[in-house]
Motif scaffolding. Sequence first.
Motif, PDB file in Angstrom:
ATOM      1  N   ASP A 536       0.857  -1.190   0.000  1.00  9.46           N
ATOM      2  CA  ASP A 536       0.000   0.000   0.000  1.00  9.46           C
ATOM      3  C   ASP A 536       0.890   1.235   0.000  1.00  9.46           C
ATOM      4  O   ASP A 536       1.558   1.538   0.994  1.00  9.46           O
ATOM      5  CB  ASP A 536      -0.898  -0.024   1.247  1.00  9.46           C
ATOM      6  CG  ASP A 536      -1.930   1.104   1.247  1.00  9.46           C
ATOM      7  OD1 ASP A 536      -1.746   2.088   0.510  1.00  9.46           O
ATOM      8  OD2 ASP A 536      -2.919   0.994   2.005  1.00  9.46           O
ATOM      9  N   LYS A 537       0.899   1.947  -1.117  1.00 12.55           N
ATOM     10  CA  LYS A 537       1.796   3.094  -1.290  1.00 12.55           C
ATOM     11  C   LYS A 537       1.529   4.207  -0.286  1.00 12.55           C
ATOM     12  O   LYS A 537       2.401   5.049  -0.043  1.00 12.55           O
ATOM     13  CB  LYS A 537       1.672   3.642  -2.722  1.00 12.55           C
ATOM     14  CG  LYS A 537       2.139   2.684  -3.808  1.00 12.55           C
ATOM     15  CD  LYS A 537       3.622   2.370  -3.661  1.00 12.55           C
ATOM     16  CE  LYS A 537       4.099   1.444  -4.786  1.00 12.55           C
ATOM     17  NZ  LYS A 537       5.530   1.086  -4.614  1.00 12.55           N
ATOM     18  N   ARG A 538       0.332   4.251   0.301  1.00 13.36           N
ATOM     19  CA  ARG A 538       0.034   5.293   1.286  1.00 13.36           C
ATOM     20  C   ARG A 538       1.018   5.276   2.447  1.00 13.36           C
ATOM     21  O   ARG A 538       1.311   6.306   3.049  1.00 13.36           O
ATOM     22  CB  ARG A 538      -1.377   5.122   1.848  1.00 13.36           C
ATOM     23  CG  ARG A 538      -2.504   5.364   0.864  1.00 13.36           C
ATOM     24  CD  ARG A 538      -3.839   5.179   1.566  1.00 13.36           C
ATOM     25  NE  ARG A 538      -3.919   3.906   2.260  1.00 13.36           N
ATOM     26  CZ  ARG A 538      -4.302   3.766   3.539  1.00 13.36           C
ATOM     27  NH1 ARG A 538      -4.642   4.824   4.244  1.00 13.36           N
ATOM     28  NH2 ARG A 538      -4.360   2.570   4.099  1.00 13.36           N
ATOM     29  N   PHE A 539       1.512   4.098   2.755  1.00 13.25           N
ATOM     30  CA  PHE A 539       2.371   3.959   3.926  1.00 13.25           C
ATOM     31  C   PHE A 539       3.816   4.378   3.661  1.00 13.25           C
ATOM     32  O   PHE A 539       4.622   4.411   4.595  1.00 13.25           O
ATOM     33  CB  PHE A 539       2.287   2.531   4.478  1.00 13.25           C
ATOM     34  CG  PHE A 539       1.000   2.282   5.207  1.00 13.25           C
ATOM     35  CD1 PHE A 539       0.863   2.619   6.535  1.00 13.25           C
ATOM     36  CD2 PHE A 539      -0.095   1.766   4.538  1.00 13.25           C
ATOM     37  CE1 PHE A 539      -0.336   2.417   7.206  1.00 13.25           C
ATOM     38  CE2 PHE A 539      -1.295   1.559   5.199  1.00 13.25           C
ATOM     39  CZ  PHE A 539      -1.417   1.896   6.541  1.00 13.25           C
ATOM     40  N   GLU A 540       4.150   4.702   2.419  1.00 15.51           N
ATOM     41  CA  GLU A 540       5.483   5.248   2.160  1.00 15.51           C
ATOM     42  C   GLU A 540       5.622   6.594   2.876  1.00 15.51           C
ATOM     43  O   GLU A 540       6.643   6.873   3.515  1.00 15.51           O
ATOM     44  CB  GLU A 540       5.710   5.408   0.654  1.00 15.51           C
ATOM     45  CG  GLU A 540       5.838   4.074  -0.073  1.00 15.51           C
ATOM     46  CD  GLU A 540       6.032   4.252  -1.570  1.00 15.51           C
ATOM     47  OE1 GLU A 540       5.963   5.401  -2.054  1.00 15.51           O
ATOM     48  OE2 GLU A 540       6.240   3.233  -2.265  1.00 15.51           O
ATOM     49  N   GLY A 541       4.585   7.421   2.759  1.00 11.28           N
ATOM     50  CA  GLY A 541       4.588   8.693   3.470  1.00 11.28           C
ATOM     51  C   GLY A 541       4.511   8.508   4.973  1.00 11.28           C
ATOM     52  O   GLY A 541       5.100   9.280   5.735  1.00 11.28           O
ATOM     53  N   ALA A 542       3.801   7.462   5.417  1.00 11.83           N
ATOM     54  CA  ALA A 542       3.672   7.198   6.849  1.00 11.83           C
ATOM     55  C   ALA A 542       5.020   6.859   7.473  1.00 11.83           C
ATOM     56  O   ALA A 542       5.289   7.218   8.624  1.00 11.83           O
ATOM     57  CB  ALA A 542       2.676   6.061   7.084  1.00 11.83           C
ATOM     58  N   VAL A 543       5.864   6.166   6.716  1.00  8.22           N
ATOM     59  CA  VAL A 543       7.196   5.813   7.217  1.00  8.22           C
ATOM     60  C   VAL A 543       7.996   7.084   7.503  1.00  8.22           C
ATOM     61  O   VAL A 543       8.610   7.230   8.562  1.00  8.22           O
ATOM     62  CB  VAL A 543       7.955   4.927   6.206  1.00  8.22           C
ATOM     63  CG1 VAL A 543       9.413   4.747   6.619  1.00  8.22           C
ATOM     64  CG2 VAL A 543       7.274   3.565   6.079  1.00  8.22           C
ATOM     65  N   TYR A 544       7.964   8.024   6.558  1.00  6.18           N
ATOM     66  CA  TYR A 544       8.715   9.264   6.737  1.00  6.18           C
ATOM     67  C   TYR A 544       8.137  10.095   7.883  1.00  6.18           C
ATOM     68  O   TYR A 544       8.881  10.651   8.706  1.00  6.18           O
ATOM     69  CB  TYR A 544       8.704  10.071   5.445  1.00  6.18           C
ATOM     70  CG  TYR A 544       9.542  11.333   5.526  1.00  6.18           C
ATOM     71  CD1 TYR A 544      10.933  11.249   5.527  1.00  6.18           C
ATOM     72  CD2 TYR A 544       8.953  12.587   5.622  1.00  6.18           C
ATOM     73  CE1 TYR A 544      11.712  12.392   5.605  1.00  6.18           C
ATOM     74  CE2 TYR A 544       9.723  13.728   5.713  1.00  6.18           C
ATOM     75  CZ  TYR A 544      11.105  13.632   5.692  1.00  6.18           C
ATOM     76  OH  TYR A 544      11.866  14.761   5.789  1.00  6.18           O
ATOM     77  N   THR A 545       6.819  10.172   7.960  1.00  8.69           N
ATOM     78  CA  THR A 545       6.179  10.911   9.046  1.00  8.69           C
ATOM     79  C   THR A 545       6.570  10.337  10.405  1.00  8.69           C
ATOM     80  O   THR A 545       6.846  11.071  11.358  1.00  8.69           O
ATOM     81  CB  THR A 545       4.649  10.880   8.891  1.00  8.69           C
ATOM     82  OG1 THR A 545       4.294  11.483   7.649  1.00  8.69           O
ATOM     83  CG2 THR A 545       3.964  11.621  10.019  1.00  8.69           C
ATOM     84  N   MET A 546       6.623   9.015  10.489  1.00  6.48           N
ATOM     85  CA  MET A 546       7.014   8.369  11.741  1.00  6.48           C
ATOM     86  C   MET A 546       8.483   8.644  12.052  1.00  6.48           C
ATOM     87  O   MET A 546       8.852   8.857  13.218  1.00  6.48           O
ATOM     88  CB  MET A 546       6.747   6.870  11.672  1.00  6.48           C
ATOM     89  CG  MET A 546       6.947   6.150  12.993  1.00  6.48           C
ATOM     90  SD  MET A 546       5.813   6.732  14.306  1.00  6.48           S
ATOM     91  CE  MET A 546       4.292   5.924  13.797  1.00  6.48           C
ATOM     92  N   ASP A 547       9.329   8.654  11.027  1.00  6.21           N
ATOM     93  CA  ASP A 547      10.743   8.970  11.250  1.00  6.21           C
ATOM     94  C   ASP A 547      10.897  10.376  11.828  1.00  6.21           C
ATOM     95  O   ASP A 547      11.721  10.613  12.722  1.00  6.21           O
ATOM     96  CB  ASP A 547      11.532   8.856   9.945  1.00  6.21           C
ATOM     97  CG  ASP A 547      12.001   7.436   9.670  1.00  6.21           C
ATOM     98  OD1 ASP A 547      12.213   6.693  10.641  1.00  6.21           O
ATOM     99  OD2 ASP A 547      12.164   7.075   8.497  1.00  6.21           O
ATOM    100  N   LEU A 548      10.110  11.331  11.322  1.00  4.47           N
ATOM    101  CA  LEU A 548      10.163  12.693  11.859  1.00  4.47           C
ATOM    102  C   LEU A 548       9.697  12.713  13.324  1.00  4.47           C
ATOM    103  O   LEU A 548      10.294  13.407  14.162  1.00  4.47           O
ATOM    104  CB  LEU A 548       9.287  13.629  11.028  1.00  4.47           C
ATOM    105  CG  LEU A 548       9.840  14.066   9.670  1.00  4.47           C
ATOM    106  CD1 LEU A 548       8.789  14.881   8.915  1.00  4.47           C
ATOM    107  CD2 LEU A 548      11.115  14.894   9.821  1.00  4.47           C
ATOM    108  N   ALA A 549       8.643  11.961  13.619  1.00  2.00           N
ATOM    109  CA  ALA A 549       8.139  11.900  15.000  1.00  2.00           C
ATOM    110  C   ALA A 549       9.183  11.292  15.928  1.00  2.00           C
ATOM    111  O   ALA A 549       9.396  11.775  17.056  1.00  2.00           O
ATOM    112  CB  ALA A 549       6.847  11.089  15.044  1.00  2.00           C
ATOM    113  N   ILE A 550       9.840  10.239  15.460  1.00  2.00           N
ATOM    114  CA  ILE A 550      10.888   9.588  16.258  1.00  2.00           C
ATOM    115  C   ILE A 550      12.043  10.551  16.499  1.00  2.00           C
ATOM    116  O   ILE A 550      12.591  10.631  17.606  1.00  2.00           O
ATOM    117  CB  ILE A 550      11.373   8.307  15.543  1.00  2.00           C
ATOM    118  CG1 ILE A 550      10.280   7.229  15.594  1.00  2.00           C
ATOM    119  CG2 ILE A 550      12.661   7.775  16.163  1.00  2.00           C
ATOM    120  CD1 ILE A 550      10.533   6.046  14.680  1.00  2.00           C
TER     121      ILE A 550
END
Length: 556
Positions: A536-550
């Motif tokens: 699901d390509k939507r989660f490519e952006g989710a990975v980056y967003t989570m990296d910023l949160a981390i």
Amino acid sequence: MRRWQTALGFCVGLSLVQTACEKQDPNSVAAQVEKLNGPLRSSAIQKLGEMKDKAAVEPLKAAYKQGTDRVAILSALTKIGDQSVAPLMIEALSDTDTALAQVAGEALKAWKIKNTDAYLAVATNPKAPREARYAALELIAMDPEPKVIDPLIPILETDPDLAPVAFVGQAAIALGKLKAEKAIPGLVRCLWLDDRSGRNEVPNCRLALARLGTKATPAVIEALERKNRGIEERARKLRFESGGLIEAKAAEILGDSPDPAAVDPLVTAIKKFDEMPAYIQDPKKAQMFVMAGVQKVISIANALAAIGDERAVKPLLETAADDELALEHKMAAVQQLAFLGQASAIPGLQKLLAEKADPLDPVTNGFRVQIALNLVNLMDGTDEKLNAAVEKQLKGIQGEIDKWIADAEKKAAAATGAEKTAYLQNVKGYKEWRKNYDEALQKLAVTRECKTDIACWTTKLADKDEVVYMKAAYALANLKPADKAPLVQGLMTQAGSENLVLRNVVLFGLGRHGDKSLVPELEKIRDADLERSKRDKRFEGAVYTMDLAIAKLGNK
């Protein structure tokens, strides 16, 4: 004849053990190894790789030294997966053959082989193939050591017209992981460093700056205030010096690492608007100029909300109330006031909500809906007088809309053709707006129910109704309890939600209330997202967003 009989008798006598008299399996490793020195060498190399038998490793290494079919041999060794060949892969990475370097680099990355000195020698060698240098930089960035900081700074600061901008990105990853303060000027410059094809490494540089946290704030503010000489020279050269792109990107970074020191510069920037330069004549470029200004306001409003300082209330309310500004500016200000979490914004939002709207103006009515929804998102339900006043406002607007509906239906009944269709279309729009106010009233009802009860809001966070769970996310993000632990635990229940809209508000709340103790659990969610992104390509952006949160929480 005697010789034949003697040989036959010898073989029969040893029939219970393997002997040279047995016919060799043509598909065995031994059979393929024998072919390495013959005309079937290429197919033998391929088959040995497919067999994945470690018995083939030494023969293949010997074949590699013969100087032919080296790429195929490395590929076969990669498939076999015996990491004892890592020295050979490192040797190949240092070769001048581009194809060799690519295969070796992929193997070393897959095996996570660490050899910083060897990789640094390749990465900093301007005569090495670009593919080899890039692979070496990737390997360094996987697990960087402090000794790479000084050698990587010049790569980070490389002009993209002289070397691939991708080099800058890998250097940024490594330096960000090391939290190298020396890298801050280069990382800030990278935010506006596109190459001639429009490629850039902004995501990697942004993440690196987020890992550095507020240590980068002074340099980013310098860029926001248009005092960074290098950035300004490049902006004039490439004609992005006006419009708001510089301020927009600087604001994004300041939002990633909230620092009260950035509030006043951000407030100054949100009030400043550039005139369109005379040289912009093309309609498309004119539209891009306008949208840059819109993005500037959105990014600054986001940053002010992330910082959460009350000084942002007045300028955001002024932006929302300015009829000279584009709708996007006003919407951003209203939406971010809900994230800002300051109750002092409520009277201003009530005043905006009280302004009359023209029934034939969808823009004004759409904006009024957003005011209502975000006003209720900001409320905590503890002031019943306020609750009643807002409820009265919302129902009053619905009564107004009901009159519009009745009037339009009456006119539609008397009309025909296109005129009738237009009236009926108006009725449909009015009913949609009325439904939006029902949602605001529903938010208000659940706000009255839960007030500041963390357990209540945590339960609502798992509700199936979008209106309820989104209000719960806002409420938890904006609460100010003495003990934050239960609140953080509540938000963490949805930190891995597949509903990315909900998750973004949850991460906002965690960024405000959480600390570095959350990082291990968030890293697990990020890794799961990485797997999801393959489907699901939507989660490519989710990975980056989570990296910023981390990165943000890693500094708390």
